[in-house]
Design a protein around this motif. Structure first.
Motif, mmCIF file in Angstrom:
data_model
loop_
_atom_site.group_PDB
_atom_site.id
_atom_site.type_symbol
_atom_site.label_atom_id
_atom_site.label_comp_id
_atom_site.label_asym_id
_atom_site.label_seq_id
_atom_site.Cartn_x
_atom_site.Cartn_y
_atom_site.Cartn_z
ATOM 1 N N GLU A 1 44.622 45.023 46.967
ATOM 2 C CA GLU A 1 43.312 44.931 47.602
ATOM 3 C C GLU A 1 42.243 45.234 46.560
ATOM 4 O OE1 GLU A 1 40.889 46.680 51.498
ATOM 5 O OE2 GLU A 1 42.729 47.656 50.803
ATOM 6 N N PRO A 2 41.172 44.434 46.489
ATOM 7 C CA PRO A 2 40.120 44.733 45.513
ATOM 8 C C PRO A 2 39.416 46.040 45.841
ATOM 9 C CG PRO A 2 39.444 42.954 46.986
ATOM 10 C CD PRO A 2 40.892 43.218 47.265
ATOM 11 N N PRO A 3 39.012 46.810 44.822
ATOM 12 C CA PRO A 3 38.286 48.050 45.081
ATOM 13 C C PRO A 3 36.872 47.797 45.587
ATOM 14 C CG PRO A 3 38.395 47.625 42.733
ATOM 15 C CD PRO A 3 39.267 46.602 43.388
ATOM 16 N N ASN A 4 36.321 46.633 45.233
ATOM 17 C CA ASN A 4 35.034 46.175 45.761
ATOM 18 C C ASN A 4 35.002 44.667 45.635
ATOM 19 O OD1 ASN A 4 33.438 45.301 43.236
ATOM 20 N ND2 ASN A 4 34.071 47.369 42.680
ATOM 21 N N LEU A 5 33.917 44.034 46.035
ATOM 22 C CA LEU A 5 33.853 42.571 46.022
ATOM 23 C C LEU A 5 32.751 42.049 45.091
ATOM 24 C CD1 LEU A 5 34.412 41.938 49.836
ATOM 25 C CD2 LEU A 5 36.075 41.696 47.982
ATOM 26 N N ASP A 6 32.363 42.868 44.124
ATOM 27 C CA ASP A 6 31.342 42.473 43.153
ATOM 28 C C ASP A 6 32.002 42.209 41.810
ATOM 29 O OD1 ASP A 6 29.217 42.135 41.451
ATOM 30 O OD2 ASP A 6 28.450 44.178 41.629
ATOM 31 N N PRO A 7 32.197 40.950 41.421
ATOM 32 C CA PRO A 7 32.867 40.655 40.156
ATOM 33 C C PRO A 7 32.053 41.051 38.930
ATOM 34 C CG PRO A 7 31.986 38.648 41.109
ATOM 35 C CD PRO A 7 31.787 39.732 42.129
ATOM 36 N N THR A 8 30.764 41.322 39.124
ATOM 37 C CA THR A 8 29.924 41.728 38.003
ATOM 38 C C THR A 8 29.885 43.243 37.841
ATOM 39 O OG1 THR A 8 27.855 41.888 39.287
ATOM 40 C CG2 THR A 8 28.468 39.722 38.447
ATOM 41 N N GLY A 9 30.621 43.972 38.672
ATOM 42 C CA GLY A 9 30.571 45.428 38.615
ATOM 43 C C GLY A 9 31.922 46.088 38.761
ATOM 44 N N VAL B 1 39.727 36.978 45.070
ATOM 45 C CA VAL B 1 39.113 36.682 46.368
ATOM 46 C C VAL B 1 37.850 35.831 46.211
ATOM 47 C CG1 VAL B 1 37.982 37.677 48.401
ATOM 48 C CG2 VAL B 1 40.045 38.745 47.479
ATOM 49 N N VAL B 2 36.969 36.191 45.284
ATOM 50 C CA VAL B 2 35.611 35.635 45.309
ATOM 51 C C VAL B 2 35.328 34.557 44.260
ATOM 52 C CG1 VAL B 2 34.685 37.768 46.295
ATOM 53 C CG2 VAL B 2 34.639 37.437 43.801
ATOM 54 N N TYR B 3 36.144 34.450 43.178
ATOM 55 C CA TYR B 3 35.833 33.487 42.126
ATOM 56 C C TYR B 3 35.904 32.057 42.653
ATOM 57 C CZ TYR B 3 35.790 31.056 37.647
ATOM 58 O OH TYR B 3 35.457 30.229 36.587
ATOM 59 N N ALA B 4 34.837 31.303 42.430
ATOM 60 C CA ALA B 4 34.707 29.898 42.850
ATOM 61 C C ALA B 4 34.659 29.734 44.359
ATOM 62 C CB ALA B 4 35.832 29.033 42.275
ATOM 63 N N ASN C 1 28.958 46.113 34.059
ATOM 64 C CA ASN C 1 29.814 44.935 33.955
ATOM 65 C C ASN C 1 31.037 45.265 33.107
ATOM 66 O OD1 ASN C 1 30.814 42.218 33.006
ATOM 67 N ND2 ASN C 1 29.107 41.547 34.274
ATOM 68 N N ALA C 2 32.217 44.978 33.649
ATOM 69 C CA ALA C 2 33.455 45.313 32.942
ATOM 70 C C ALA C 2 33.651 44.489 31.677
ATOM 71 C CB ALA C 2 34.644 45.110 33.875
ATOM 72 N N TRP D 1 33.531 33.015 33.072
ATOM 73 C CA TRP D 1 34.240 34.196 33.575
ATOM 74 C C TRP D 1 33.647 34.656 34.908
ATOM 75 C CZ3 TRP D 1 37.067 38.265 30.463
ATOM 76 C CH2 TRP D 1 37.704 37.705 29.353
ATOM 77 N N GLY D 2 34.478 35.299 35.697
ATOM 78 C CA GLY D 2 33.992 35.849 36.955
ATOM 79 C C GLY D 2 32.923 36.901 36.763
ATOM 80 N N ASP D 3 32.948 37.577 35.624
ATOM 81 C CA ASP D 3 31.952 38.606 35.333
ATOM 82 C C ASP D 3 30.580 38.012 35.040
ATOM 83 O OD1 ASP D 3 34.030 41.070 34.684
ATOM 84 O OD2 ASP D 3 34.758 39.126 34.005
ATOM 85 N N ALA D 4 30.505 36.686 34.846
ATOM 86 C CA ALA D 4 29.245 36.018 34.495
ATOM 87 C C ALA D 4 28.679 35.192 35.639
ATOM 88 C CB ALA D 4 29.449 35.128 33.265
ATOM 89 N N VAL D 5 29.106 35.447 36.864
ATOM 90 C CA VAL D 5 28.589 34.679 38.000
ATOM 91 C C VAL D 5 27.131 35.033 38.252
ATOM 92 C CG1 VAL D 5 30.840 34.404 39.088
ATOM 93 C CG2 VAL D 5 29.405 36.374 39.686
ATOM 94 N N MET D 6 26.442 34.129 38.935
ATOM 95 C CA MET D 6 25.020 34.312 39.235
ATOM 96 C C MET D 6 24.848 35.079 40.547
ATOM 97 S SD MET D 6 23.378 32.877 36.704
ATOM 98 C CE MET D 6 24.689 33.550 35.647
ATOM 99 N N VAL D 7 23.936 36.034 40.516
ATOM 100 C CA VAL D 7 23.640 36.843 41.703
ATOM 101 C C VAL D 7 22.130 36.872 41.936
ATOM 102 C CG1 VAL D 7 25.690 38.273 41.418
ATOM 103 C CG2 VAL D 7 23.553 38.965 40.332
#
Length: 487
Positions: free
Chosen positions: A30-38, A47-50, A117-118, A154-160
């Protein structure tokens, strides 16, 4: 009996019809959170990429880089600036418009001094981000970087969006083809098709990610139909039972996951290269693959994917040699050694840890095993660097540059290696980049930074009527944009 038979037939016919636009996927973690930038956990992107979030570019199923929120881009002659042309008519899930200002905000937030950001290193080369107009963004780099479109995928570079960024961890808002519906912690995350999506609408109306850590429970859930697919199935020993059943299909591919026995290079006695080499020679990779992975997995001798054209086979450098291991420990003056072995939840870590503990015991090294939940592992090992040994698979693509980070959890950061990565950043020619990458592989293998175990396979199981799931994993994702049910 006739009425009951008719009702049963109607129920069976109705089942597939109900499933045509919904899917339930099994996930081990299970992901610890749903923010790929954090967050650093691969389960977030799974879960969230693409699905929920998109970047300027994205990974395709074959690992190539495709346009995403950027329809196209141009590179200056000296390679130090990229001008992205954004797609028009894109909105975030909260109804706000996506435009150049959001790109400026997202990239500046990711590279800020206080960024969480990781993969902050992805953005280190950026000098400035400018909104030329609502659909044009210019990114200026400190030096030429031919890999910049790759980094932006990368998932860490998604737009928010600035309007929603404060709550992304529990209420993710992106631009993707699915919107976040609910997160029942400890159980599932549900997504719903985004009817206002700018691109081609997905075939699925809903998608549920079900978290099942135990391999036996994963097998039972697949057999019972409680989940429709398990893209990273944790019970490889049961795959033959699915292969012989026409209701299922087994999907075997590769991942970007280098599975390693990570060592804390900054703490004695692991700050001694002879001790690290002794540990490496104590490991029988094939026994580990057979015992922990049911024979699935490719042995590796460095932190690089064997399917990459620049891979160097260095397994011989750290081949299984317990006599050499004992001799190295004697040379290092180390005896009666006990090391702490921290194991996160995945089966490869828990099963592999027991096997490696036995192999180390055979050369005179005892281990104290601690089984950790994912959140505890992230806090104590990854962030706190409070460990001796741990087993983990690094699933980020082409991530050998993590060895150049001063504060990375295994604490290597060799100056010569860092210079290699600096040189790589400024090199655009493919042949020159290849030579640097090969030298980098040899450097960390020769320094025995970690014990290099195997490339994590992608062993998936799915209902035979499902198509479009990724066979290979060029990044840590369960991309649902092309997934559909067949008749």
């Amino acid at each position: 009996m006739t009425l009951r038979a008719t009702l049963l037939a109607a129920t069976l016919l109705a089942g597939p019809a109900l499933a045509q636009d919904s899917i339930t996927l099994g996930m081990v973690l299970e992901p610890p959170n749903l923010d790929p930038t954090g967050g650093a956990a691969a389960a977030i992107d799974e879960v969230v990429y693409a699905n929920v979030f998109e970047g300027l570019t994205r990974f395709a199923a074959d690992g190539s880089i495709l346009p995403a929120l950027a329809a196209s881009w141009e590179v200056s002659e000296d390679g130090t600036s990229y001008t992205f042309t954004l797609r028009e008519g894109v909105t975030f899930h909260d109804g706000t418009d996506f435009n150049a200002d959001d790109v400026v905000f997202s990239l500046n937030r990711a590279r800020a001094e206080d960024s969480t950001n990781a993969q902050k290193a992805l953005f280190a080369g950026i000098e400035s981000v400018e909104a030329v107009n609502p659909t044009t963004v210019k990114v200026t780099l400190g030096q030429a970087d031919g890999a910049f479109p790759f980094k932006m995928a990368w998932g860490d570079a998604v737009m928010v969006g600035e309007e929603s960024v404060a709550d992304l961890a529990t209420k993710p808002v992106g631009t993707g083809p699915f919107t976040f519906t609910e997160w029942v912690q400890g159980d599932r995350v549900t997504l719903t098709r985004n009817e206002a999506y700018w691109g081609e609408a997905p075939a699925l109306a809903t998608a549920t990610f079900k978290f099942i850590t135990d391999p036996n429970a994963a097998f039972a859930a697949m057999m019972a139909g409680d989940v429709d697919a398990f893209p990273n199935f944790p019970a490889q020993e049961t795959l033959p039972q699915f292969e012989g059943n026409p209701q299922f299909k087994v999907i075997i591919g590769s991942t970007e996951g280098e599975t390693i026995l990570a060592m804390n290079n900054a703490e004695p006695p692991l700050d001694n290269v002879k001790v690290r080499e002794a540990i490496a020679h104590a490991i029988n990779r094939q026994d580990l693959i057979d015992g922990a992975m049911n024979g699935y997995g490719t042995p590796i001798g460095t932190h690089f994917a064997p399917h990459n054209p620049d891979y160097v086979d260095l397994t011989g450098l750290s081949e299984f040699d317990p006599e050499r291991s004992r001799a190295l420990l004697a040379e290092a003056g180390v005896s009666d050694l006990t090391l702490r072995l921290a194991l996160p939840p995945p089966a490869y870590a828990r099963r592999g840890g027991e096997i490696i503990a036995a192999q180390l015991r055979d050369v005179g090294i005892e281990t104290e095993i601690t089984n950790m939940e994912w959140a505890q592992w992230l806090e104590q090992v990854f962030k706190g660097r409070d460990f001796d040994l741990t087993i983990v698979s690094h699933t980020e693509p082409l991530d050998i540059n993590i060895y150049a980070r001063d504060d990375y959890y295994f604490q290597y950061a060799d100056p010569d290696f860092k210079s290699m990565m600096t040189l790589l950043e400024g090199t655009t020619g493919p042949d020159a980049r290849s030579e640097i990458l090969k030298s980098a592989q040899e450097k960390i293998a020769g320094d025995f930074v970690n014990g290099y175990l195997f490339q994590l396979p992608k062993t998936g199981v799915a209902n035979a009527k499902i198509e479009g799931l990724w066979e290979n994993a060029p990044t840590q994702a369960n991309d649902l944009t092309g997934v559909r049910w067949t008749q």
